[in-house]
Design a protein around this motif. Structure first.
Motif, PDB file in Angstrom:
ATOM      1  N   MET A 132      -7.046  17.655   5.948  1.00 26.57           N
ATOM      2  CA  MET A 132      -6.143  16.667   5.385  1.00 26.57           C
ATOM      3  C   MET A 132      -6.851  15.997   4.215  1.00 26.57           C
ATOM      4  SD  MET A 132      -4.604  13.226   7.083  1.00 26.57           S
ATOM      5  CE  MET A 132      -2.986  13.721   7.558  1.00 26.57           C
ATOM      6  N   THR A 133      -6.078  15.732   3.196  1.00 25.97           N
ATOM      7  CA  THR A 133      -6.639  14.963   2.099  1.00 25.97           C
ATOM      8  C   THR A 133      -5.578  13.965   1.653  1.00 25.97           C
ATOM      9  OG1 THR A 133      -7.523  15.066  -0.129  1.00 25.97           O
ATOM     10  CG2 THR A 133      -6.044  16.829   0.498  1.00 25.97           C
ATOM     11  N   GLY A 134      -6.010  12.788   1.278  1.00 22.88           N
ATOM     12  CA  GLY A 134      -5.024  11.773   0.934  1.00 22.88           C
ATOM     13  C   GLY A 134      -5.580  10.704   0.018  1.00 22.88           C
ATOM     14  N   VAL A 135      -4.693   9.907  -0.464  1.00 22.00           N
ATOM     15  CA  VAL A 135      -5.088   8.793  -1.325  1.00 22.00           C
ATOM     16  C   VAL A 135      -4.263   7.568  -0.959  1.00 22.00           C
ATOM     17  CG1 VAL A 135      -3.513   9.588  -3.151  1.00 22.00           C
ATOM     18  CG2 VAL A 135      -5.366   8.025  -3.726  1.00 22.00           C
ATOM     19  N   THR A 194       0.834  -1.193   0.000  1.00 23.49           N
ATOM     20  CA  THR A 194       0.000   0.000   0.000  1.00 23.49           C
ATOM     21  C   THR A 194       0.871   1.246   0.000  1.00 23.49           C
ATOM     22  OG1 THR A 194      -1.618  -1.187   1.320  1.00 23.49           O
ATOM     23  CG2 THR A 194      -1.854   1.190   1.239  1.00 23.49           C
ATOM     24  N   ILE A 195       0.541   2.169  -0.869  1.00 19.01           N
ATOM     25  CA  ILE A 195       1.175   3.484  -0.816  1.00 19.01           C
ATOM     26  C   ILE A 195       0.097   4.454  -0.365  1.00 19.01           C
ATOM     27  CG2 ILE A 195       2.188   5.365  -2.147  1.00 19.01           C
ATOM     28  CD1 ILE A 195       3.593   3.392  -3.826  1.00 19.01           C
ATOM     29  N   ASP A 196       0.384   5.152   0.704  1.00 17.43           N
ATOM     30  CA  ASP A 196      -0.593   6.052   1.292  1.00 17.43           C
ATOM     31  C   ASP A 196       0.036   7.437   1.336  1.00 17.43           C
ATOM     32  OD1 ASP A 196      -2.596   7.220   2.702  1.00 17.43           O
ATOM     33  OD2 ASP A 196      -2.519   5.862   4.426  1.00 17.43           O
ATOM     34  N   SER A 197      -0.548   8.378   0.630  1.00 12.61           N
ATOM     35  CA  SER A 197       0.032   9.711   0.684  1.00 12.61           C
ATOM     36  C   SER A 197      -1.049  10.723   1.020  1.00 12.61           C
ATOM     37  CB  SER A 197       0.703  10.066  -0.637  1.00 12.61           C
ATOM     38  OG  SER A 197      -0.218   9.929  -1.678  1.00 12.61           O
ATOM     39  N   ALA A 198      -0.658  11.727   1.775  1.00 12.17           N
ATOM     40  CA  ALA A 198      -1.634  12.706   2.229  1.00 12.17           C
ATOM     41  C   ALA A 198      -0.944  14.038   2.469  1.00 12.17           C
ATOM     42  CB  ALA A 198      -2.305  12.226   3.517  1.00 12.17           C
ATOM     43  N   VAL A 199      -1.739  15.087   2.499  1.00 13.58           N
ATOM     44  CA  VAL A 199      -1.228  16.411   2.865  1.00 13.58           C
ATOM     45  C   VAL A 199      -2.114  16.966   3.968  1.00 13.58           C
ATOM     46  CG1 VAL A 199      -0.475  18.658   2.041  1.00 13.58           C
ATOM     47  CG2 VAL A 199      -0.744  16.783   0.430  1.00 13.58           C
ATOM     48  N   LEU A 200      -1.453  17.465   4.991  1.00 18.14           N
ATOM     49  CA  LEU A 200      -2.170  18.113   6.086  1.00 18.14           C
ATOM     50  C   LEU A 200      -1.932  19.615   6.001  1.00 18.14           C
ATOM     51  CD1 LEU A 200      -3.593  18.050   8.941  1.00 18.14           C
ATOM     52  CD2 LEU A 200      -1.306  17.841   9.903  1.00 18.14           C
ATOM     53  N   PHE A 201      -3.010  20.377   6.009  1.00 18.53           N
ATOM     54  CA  PHE A 201      -2.916  21.843   6.079  1.00 18.53           C
ATOM     55  C   PHE A 201      -3.385  22.250   7.461  1.00 18.53           C
ATOM     56  CE2 PHE A 201      -3.859  20.649   1.730  1.00 18.53           C
ATOM     57  CZ  PHE A 201      -2.906  21.349   1.005  1.00 18.53           C
ATOM     58  N   TYR A 202      -2.605  23.109   8.106  1.00 22.67           N
ATOM     59  CA  TYR A 202      -2.932  23.511   9.457  1.00 22.67           C
ATOM     60  C   TYR A 202      -2.817  25.019   9.544  1.00 22.67           C
ATOM     61  CZ  TYR A 202      -2.317  24.050  14.515  1.00 22.67           C
ATOM     62  OH  TYR A 202      -2.427  24.446  15.814  1.00 22.67           O
ATOM     63  N   ALA A 245       0.896  25.493   8.739  1.00 24.76           N
ATOM     64  CA  ALA A 245       1.794  24.392   8.377  1.00 24.76           C
ATOM     65  C   ALA A 245       1.228  23.622   7.192  1.00 24.76           C
ATOM     66  CB  ALA A 245       1.982  23.446   9.561  1.00 24.76           C
ATOM     67  N   ILE A 246       2.132  23.174   6.380  1.00 27.43           N
ATOM     68  CA  ILE A 246       1.765  22.232   5.312  1.00 27.43           C
ATOM     69  C   ILE A 246       2.607  20.999   5.553  1.00 27.43           C
ATOM     70  CG2 ILE A 246       1.728  21.771   2.845  1.00 27.43           C
ATOM     71  CD1 ILE A 246       1.401  24.690   2.355  1.00 27.43           C
ATOM     72  N   GLU A 247       1.949  19.863   5.635  1.00 23.35           N
ATOM     73  CA  GLU A 247       2.673  18.652   5.998  1.00 23.35           C
ATOM     74  C   GLU A 247       2.330  17.525   5.025  1.00 23.35           C
ATOM     75  OE1 GLU A 247       2.674  17.968  10.224  1.00 23.35           O
ATOM     76  OE2 GLU A 247       2.798  15.810   9.932  1.00 23.35           O
ATOM     77  N   PRO A 248       3.130  17.369   3.981  1.00 32.90           N
ATOM     78  CA  PRO A 248       2.907  16.212   3.109  1.00 32.90           C
ATOM     79  C   PRO A 248       3.520  14.954   3.726  1.00 32.90           C
ATOM     80  CG  PRO A 248       4.465  17.757   2.107  1.00 32.90           C
ATOM     81  CD  PRO A 248       4.225  18.217   3.506  1.00 32.90           C
ATOM     82  N   MET A 249       2.895  13.827   3.496  1.00 31.46           N
ATOM     83  CA  MET A 249       3.445  12.579   4.039  1.00 31.46           C
ATOM     84  C   MET A 249       3.172  11.450   3.069  1.00 31.46           C
ATOM     85  SD  MET A 249       0.625  12.266   7.077  1.00 31.46           S
ATOM     86  CE  MET A 249       0.383  14.019   7.289  1.00 31.46           C
ATOM     87  N   VAL A 250       4.096  10.524   3.028  1.00 29.42           N
ATOM     88  CA  VAL A 250       3.879   9.363   2.168  1.00 29.42           C
ATOM     89  C   VAL A 250       4.373   8.123   2.899  1.00 29.42           C
ATOM     90  CG1 VAL A 250       6.051   9.762   0.922  1.00 29.42           C
ATOM     91  CG2 VAL A 250       4.272   8.372  -0.139  1.00 29.42           C
ATOM     92  N   SER A 251       3.605   7.076   2.818  1.00 30.35           N
ATOM     93  CA  SER A 251       4.038   5.850   3.489  1.00 30.35           C
ATOM     94  C   SER A 251       3.871   4.654   2.566  1.00 30.35           C
ATOM     95  CB  SER A 251       3.250   5.626   4.781  1.00 30.35           C
ATOM     96  OG  SER A 251       1.917   5.358   4.483  1.00 30.35           O
TER      97      SER A 251
END
Lengths: 307, 473, 72
Positions: free
Chosen positions: B466-469, B63-71, B80-86
């Motif tokens: 936050m939005t992600g896929v 699974t590839i899970d990526s999201a961006v958090l805007f705060y 804050a902008i926090e992109p993350m990918v796992s």
């Protein structure tokens, strides 16, 4: 016409499984006059074979003990007792107690002493109905209330017989499933001649697909059911009936009248948590005749009724 | 889908009981179900109606899970902008490998700890060098920073001004963080699982490294899971101007060397499957923090005990030891395809902070492929023993003092809405929005003198999205 | 001493809960659902924990109480 009780309709085109479907390993054998099938949804063929053997042994154990056709069965000893008390073991006692509860619960519609009626009622599709006198002669031998249950002792009136036909196979399915579920986490299906139970959804989360002939015989595309948990049994047999004077006599006999239930559906398929519950409910619904659907609705059972 | 079911029929309910009893008596499964609510209903026996009713575990998938958090905080505070990918790989034999990369970019203003005053106040910026190449790195025209050059030493200092009556904010706050987390879980024997993990986080002025290990053991037909875990974290704080001596006067001078903090955390938990559709979880966590826990950027106003006027600004001082205890209880109850999530936490630490947290959310299936989950969270904390809004100049300095609003007593409410949508069997889109609102709890302190109109409480309100896929293959 | 009591507390609870366990191995279909996972969406959980850790004094309970950042 098919009467369809609601809420069992699953959405079409549901999420497809992630991988190509791996076929469960199947173990087939005959027991209780039925084709039996044990399916294990796992890759360990060796384990599946072991579980199949275990299931087969348990099915034969139950059959050998509770079959009325086998002379040496514990049940045959009871049926031959001719009025004398017979000592039975804990398991048999538990089943008799269960049958007792079902009798009380159903106001006598579920009665394991009614099997003697099969001597005169032969549901071969013909018009040969037994004579009135034949029925009257048998009635004194029917009625669970004439049976005395003691502590590990059962006493039948002379000539009476017990028939676990409405319980035994269902009990075997539940027993076998629980037995196997203790040995493995792999999803399992236990199917004894159409009375079946699953341990849970398939490995990929999809339901087990089961072909049930009596659910929708005219529509082959709707002839499979998806089951993710619990049990399914079917009562009734579209081929076993008597037809006389335009009246269709189902093979379900009312123990209180000694006659077939009039107005019973051709078949009823019931889903429940255990095979025993599904079996009793479908038998009782049958015995309700024209009120089968209403009974099932009141009980909020998932059921398919074929008229 | 029927949600509210009437009581089942008389026959069905009784059958359920006597069947359970039968299997108890006949020796198989002494603990068969006696709870008639577990009687299968149509929706349990039939196919599930919503995708989120599918089992979670999918062996043999990646699974590839990526999201961006805007705060974003109100009033031009932190953004804050926090992109993350796992990346998570579930092997066929139930092992899980995971890696997660998070990038965090913060800008905005943060309260510096000083009390507001009726005239403007000037502070030294601690967050960046005012000379050379770093100049444009953080300071912006909007921050109002001015470079001041000492005529004797030639030292350049960046100063900023807080307007009269306003809560002093250090407006040039800029930071970037990169964090990497690696995890591995594997079954040891039947019913035992071992999890190991490593985490590293890098900021220009802060580094954190941690390692963790936990073990989970199933009991009672896998209905009870006990888990024990340990985490060790080593942090290094290296502010641009060094770490100030506690209670030294605010200045642009180079200060002490970098400082370390170590955190030993233990967690013990039990997860219990209560019925077929009800889960309970209880955890206790313990943390022992030792070393440098002072915020090197936070100051305190020393004020005139009668007028409340600021006289000087001192760097704050916190204890070097902190012990945390937290008790957590969570419940998840499924009714049809709906799931009610309830949780509560009690927290106590040796700094005198007690808090309670209560959380409730409802997973609501929408059609076949979607869910939404509205939720509400309530949080209350008491102030740390050494929390104070200011230091009166006529009183001897205490051992510890901080005006950090996070150590103040306050209440916080979060309203949240999250949801997910399965486009197909491989792709899930999800999003979340949270509105977070802090408010002062208990007595509202004021500065000495006639200064009731100066608001000392520095809590904030924030909005996060936050939005992600998630893609599974 | 406090720790000893805690440990006993946990095991006591387990035994208590185990005593009323009524869920059989073949009846875990509901608790296995995605919607029933304790960490249904890992990114939602980590975002919440990160935000609350940076704005509040409490930590831990649901998981370890470390923060891994200079945000508090």
């Amino acid at each position: 016409m098919t009467f369809f009780l609601p809420v069992m309709a699953g959405p079409k085109g549901f999420i497809k499984p992630m991988h190509k479907k791996r076929k469960p390993v199947s173990h087939l054998f005959m027991a209780m006059n039925s084709p039996c099938d044990i399916q294990v949804d796992g890759d360990d063929v060796h384990l599946a074979r072991e579980l199949g053997a275990l299931a087969e042994a348990e099915a034969h154990r139950i059959e050998a003990k509770y079959s009325r056709y086998q002379e040496n069965s514990q049940l045959s000893q009871v049926n031959r007792s001719n009025g004398t008390p017979v000592e039975v073991d804990t398991e048999m006692m538990a089943l008799l107690t269960y049958a007792n509860s079902c009798y009380e619960l159903s106001d006598g519609l579920f009665d394991i002493t009614s099997g003697v009626l099969r001597r005169i009622w032969r549901f071969d599709g013909s018009d040969k109905l037994p004579a009135e006198a034949e029925i009257e002669a048998l009635m004194p031998l029917i009625g669970w209330d004439k049976v005395t249950l003691g502590k590990n002792v059962v006493t039948l009136k002379p000539g009476m017989e017990i028939d676990f036909g409405g319980l035994g196979k269902e009990y075997a399915v539940d027993r076998v499933l629980m037995l196997l579920a203790e040995k493995t986490d792999s999803p399992i299906l236990v199917n004894f001649g159409g009375d079946l139970r699953v341990s849970g959804p398939r490995r990929d989360g999809s339901p087990w697909r089961i072909a049930i002939e009596s659910v929708e015989p005219d529509d082959p595309s709707a002839a499979t059911l998806g089951i993710k948990s619990g049990a399914i049994t079917t009562s009734g047999d579209a081929r076993r009936f008597l037809l006389k004077g335009g009246v269709r006599y189902s093979h379900i006999l009312n123990p209180r009248t000694g006659r077939p239930v009039i107005g019973a559906p051709r078949s009823i398929t019931v889903a429940a948590r255990t095979c025993m519950e599904a079996g009793i409910i479908s038998t009782l619904a049958m015995a309700k005749g024209p009120d089968a659907e209403r009974f099932l609705r009141d009980e909020e059972m998932a059921a398919w009724v074929l008229r | 889908m029927q949600l509210s079911k009437k009581n089942k029929g008389r026959v069905g309910a009784t059958l359920c009981l006597i069947t359970a009893n039968l299997f108890t008596v006949t020796g198989l499964h002494a603990q068969d179900i006696t709870d008639s609510t577990n009687n299968p209903s149509a929706q349990d026996s039939a196919e599930s109606l919503n995708v989120y009713d599918q089992p979670a575990s999918t062996p043999g998938t990646t699974t590839i899970d990526s999201a961006v958090l805007f705060y974003k905080e109100d009033g031009g505070r932190i953004q804050a902008i926090e992109p993350m990918v796992s990346l998570t790989h579930n092997t066929e034999n139930d092992s899980v490998f995971s890696a997660k990369l998070t990038f965090d970019s913060l800008t905005g203003a943060t309260p510096n700890g000083a009390a507001p005053w009726k005239s403007s106040q000037i502070f030294t910026s601690p967050t960046r060098q005012a000379n050379g190449d770093d100049e444009n790195e953080g300071s912006t025209g909007a921050s109002g920073g001015t470079i001041v050059i000492d005529p004797i030493t030639g030292q350049r200092t960046l100063e900023y001004t807080a307007d009269a009556f306003m809560l002093p904010l250090d407006s040039g706050f800029v930071d970037q963080r990169t964090a990497l987390d690696l995890g591995f879980t594997t079954p040891l024997t039947s019913g035992t699982k071992l999890s190991l993990g490593l985490n590293g986080s890098h900021e220009r002025d802060y580094n954190s490294f941690s390692g963790r290990a936990s073990i989970a053991q199933d009991f009672n037909n896998k209905t009870t899971t006990l888990s024990l875990g340990v985490n060790y974290e080593h942090d290094v704080s290296k502010p641009f101007f060094g770490t100030p001596t506690p209670f030294s006067v605010m200045s642009g001078d180079q200060k002490g060397p970098s400082q370390n903090k170590n955190v030993l955390s233990l967690i013990a938990g039990v997860t219990q499957v209560m019925t077929r559709n009800w889960l309970l979880q209880f955890n206790y966590s313990y943390g022992s923090v030792t070393g440098y826990q002072t915020d090197p950027y936070k100051i305190l106003s020393v004020v005139d005990p009668t007028t409340g006027a600021p006289q000087t600004y001192l760097y704050e001082s916190r204890p070097e030891k902190r012990t945390r205890h937290a008790f957590y209880a969570g419940s998840k109850l499924a009714l049809g395809s709906y799931v009610t999530d309830l949780s509560a936490r009690y927290y106590h630490d040796s700094w005198g902070i007690n808090s309670i947290t209560a959380n409730m959310s409802e997973h609501i299936p929408i059609g076949d492929l979607m869910y939404i989950e509205p939720g509400v969270r309530y949080y209350h904390q008491s102030a740390a023993d050494f929390f104070t809004y200011y230091l009166p100049s006529n009183v001897a300095l205490p051992l510890y003092a901080s005006a950090d609003s996070r150590l103040d007593s306050f209440n916080a409410i979060t309203l949240s809405l999250s949801g997910g949508y399965m486009i197909n069997d491989q792709i899930e889109l999800y999003a979340m929005v949270d509105a977070y609102r802090q408010s002062k709890a208990g007595q509202k302190d004021t500065l000495p003198g006639n200064n009731q109109d100066l608001k000392l409480y520095a809590g904030t309100n924030a909005l996060s999205m936050m939005t992600g896929v998630k893609v599974k293959f | 001493m406090k720790k000893t009591i805690m440990t006993f507390g946990l095991f006591g609870l387990t035994i208590l809960l185990g005593g009323c366990a009524t869920v059989q191995p073949w009846e875990r279909d509901v608790t296995a659902r995605q919607s029933m996972q304790l960490n249904k969406n890992a990114n939602f959980t980590s975002a919440h924990e990160h935000i609350y850790f940076s704005k509040e004094a409490s930590a831990g309970g649901r998981s370890f109480d470390g923060g891994g950042c200079g945000c508090n």
